[in-house]
Design a protein around this motif. Structure first.
Motif, PDB file in Angstrom:
ATOM      1  N   ASN A  38       0.834  -1.202   0.000  1.00 33.33           N
ATOM      2  CA  ASN A  38       0.000   0.000   0.000  1.00 33.33           C
ATOM      3  C   ASN A  38       0.864   1.246   0.000  1.00 33.33           C
ATOM      4  O   ASN A  38       1.924   1.274   0.624  1.00 33.33           O
ATOM      5  N   TYR A  39       0.374   2.287  -0.674  1.00 38.53           N
ATOM      6  CA  TYR A  39       1.030   3.587  -0.695  1.00 38.53           C
ATOM      7  C   TYR A  39       0.007   4.682  -0.449  1.00 38.53           C
ATOM      8  O   TYR A  39      -1.137   4.588  -0.895  1.00 38.53           O
ATOM      9  N   ALA A  40       0.440   5.730   0.246  1.00 36.83           N
ATOM     10  CA  ALA A  40      -0.388   6.919   0.352  1.00 36.83           C
ATOM     11  C   ALA A  40      -0.545   7.546  -1.026  1.00 36.83           C
ATOM     12  O   ALA A  40       0.371   7.496  -1.855  1.00 36.83           O
ATOM     13  N   ASP A  41      -1.712   8.156  -1.284  1.00 36.35           N
ATOM     14  CA  ASP A  41      -1.951   8.778  -2.581  1.00 36.35           C
ATOM     15  C   ASP A  41      -0.903   9.843  -2.906  1.00 36.35           C
ATOM     16  O   ASP A  41      -0.534  10.028  -4.072  1.00 36.35           O
ATOM     17  N   SER A  42      -0.406  10.517  -1.887  1.00 38.02           N
ATOM     18  CA  SER A  42       0.539  11.603  -2.090  1.00 38.02           C
ATOM     19  C   SER A  42       1.905  11.141  -2.593  1.00 38.02           C
ATOM     20  O   SER A  42       2.670  11.945  -3.122  1.00 38.02           O
ATOM     21  N   LYS A  64       2.241   7.853  -4.267  1.00 34.54           N
ATOM     22  CA  LYS A  64       2.050   6.781  -5.241  1.00 34.54           C
ATOM     23  C   LYS A  64       2.686   7.153  -6.579  1.00 34.54           C
ATOM     24  O   LYS A  64       2.492   8.254  -7.093  1.00 34.54           O
ATOM     25  N   GLY A  65       3.464   6.226  -7.133  1.00 35.33           N
ATOM     26  CA  GLY A  65       4.158   6.466  -8.382  1.00 35.33           C
ATOM     27  C   GLY A  65       5.525   7.087  -8.216  1.00 35.33           C
ATOM     28  O   GLY A  65       6.303   7.124  -9.178  1.00 35.33           O
ATOM     29  N   ARG A  66       5.840   7.577  -7.015  1.00 28.48           N
ATOM     30  CA  ARG A  66       7.138   8.196  -6.750  1.00 28.48           C
ATOM     31  C   ARG A  66       7.979   7.399  -5.760  1.00 28.48           C
ATOM     32  O   ARG A  66       9.201   7.370  -5.869  1.00 28.48           O
ATOM     33  N   PHE A  67       7.331   6.760  -4.777  1.00 27.53           N
ATOM     34  CA  PHE A  67       8.029   6.007  -3.732  1.00 27.53           C
ATOM     35  C   PHE A  67       7.822   4.513  -3.943  1.00 27.53           C
ATOM     36  O   PHE A  67       6.762   4.079  -4.417  1.00 27.53           O
ATOM     37  N   THR A  68       8.830   3.707  -3.554  1.00 24.86           N
ATOM     38  CA  THR A  68       8.742   2.260  -3.645  1.00 24.86           C
ATOM     39  C   THR A  68       9.298   1.630  -2.377  1.00 24.86           C
ATOM     40  O   THR A  68      10.417   1.946  -1.968  1.00 24.86           O
ATOM     41  N   ILE A  69       8.527   0.728  -1.763  1.00 26.96           N
ATOM     42  CA  ILE A  69       8.990  -0.009  -0.593  1.00 26.96           C
ATOM     43  C   ILE A  69       9.500  -1.373  -1.043  1.00 26.96           C
ATOM     44  O   ILE A  69       8.912  -2.008  -1.927  1.00 26.96           O
ATOM     45  N   SER A  70      10.604  -1.836  -0.453  1.00 22.43           N
ATOM     46  CA  SER A  70      11.184  -3.123  -0.808  1.00 22.43           C
ATOM     47  C   SER A  70      11.913  -3.715   0.394  1.00 22.43           C
ATOM     48  O   SER A  70      12.138  -3.032   1.393  1.00 22.43           O
ATOM     49  N   ARG A  71      12.295  -4.987   0.282  1.00 28.82           N
ATOM     50  CA  ARG A  71      12.971  -5.695   1.366  1.00 28.82           C
ATOM     51  C   ARG A  71      14.188  -6.447   0.867  1.00 28.82           C
ATOM     52  O   ARG A  71      14.213  -6.939  -0.267  1.00 28.82           O
ATOM     53  N   ASP A  72      15.201  -6.568   1.727  1.00 26.47           N
ATOM     54  CA  ASP A  72      16.321  -7.469   1.529  1.00 26.47           C
ATOM     55  C   ASP A  72      16.399  -8.322   2.789  1.00 26.47           C
ATOM     56  O   ASP A  72      16.961  -7.902   3.796  1.00 26.47           O
ATOM     57  N   ASN A  73      15.806  -9.508   2.734  1.00 28.20           N
ATOM     58  CA  ASN A  73      15.720 -10.351   3.926  1.00 28.20           C
ATOM     59  C   ASN A  73      17.095 -10.804   4.423  1.00 28.20           C
ATOM     60  O   ASN A  73      17.277 -11.023   5.622  1.00 28.20           O
TER      61      ASN A  73
END
Length: 127
Positions: free
Chosen positions: A59-63, A65-74
């Protein structure tokens, strides 16, 4: 008990990019979800982004969205927030959060859903 440590904040010109990191003191796979929140001066803390492997949701906040990306390196016990096309209104202290409980969808947008919080990292975007 569980510690989250944010890093990567700083001063950047509008239109630039930053990548925030959140390192956890235990394997990230053991959390149900991890997310990012932010708080600007004089404003309430607000949701930015979250990822859950409990319900396979992102999920992303509308403000953002399209600019931020969340990711993981386990392998590194780390969650990232890649921030592109930054705007002055993105200026805030950014906080990492983790949840030990199950849930789905919009559950991860609520601050009360998270059990562990980092101390924050400052992001300042100049115009």
């Amino acid at each position: 008990q569980v510690h989250l440590v944010e890093s990567g904040g700083g001063l950047v010109q509008a239109g630039g990019s930053l990548r925030l990191s959140c390192e956890a003191s235990r394997p990230t796979e053991r959390f149900y979800a991890m997310g990012w929140f932010r708080q600007a001066p004089g404003k309430e803390r607000e949701f930015v982004a979250a990822n859950s492997w409990n319900d396979d949701s992102t999920n992303y906040a509308d403000s953002v969205k399209g600019r931020f990306t969340i990711s993981r390196d386990n392998a590194l016990n780390t969650v990232y927030l890649q921030m592109n096309s930054l705007k002055p209104e993105d200026t805030a202290v950014y906080y990492c959060a983790a949840s030990d409980g199950g849930g789905y969808g919009s559950d991860w947008l609520r601050m009360a859903r998270y059990d562990c919080w980092g101390r924050g990292t400052q992001v300042t975007v100049s115009s």
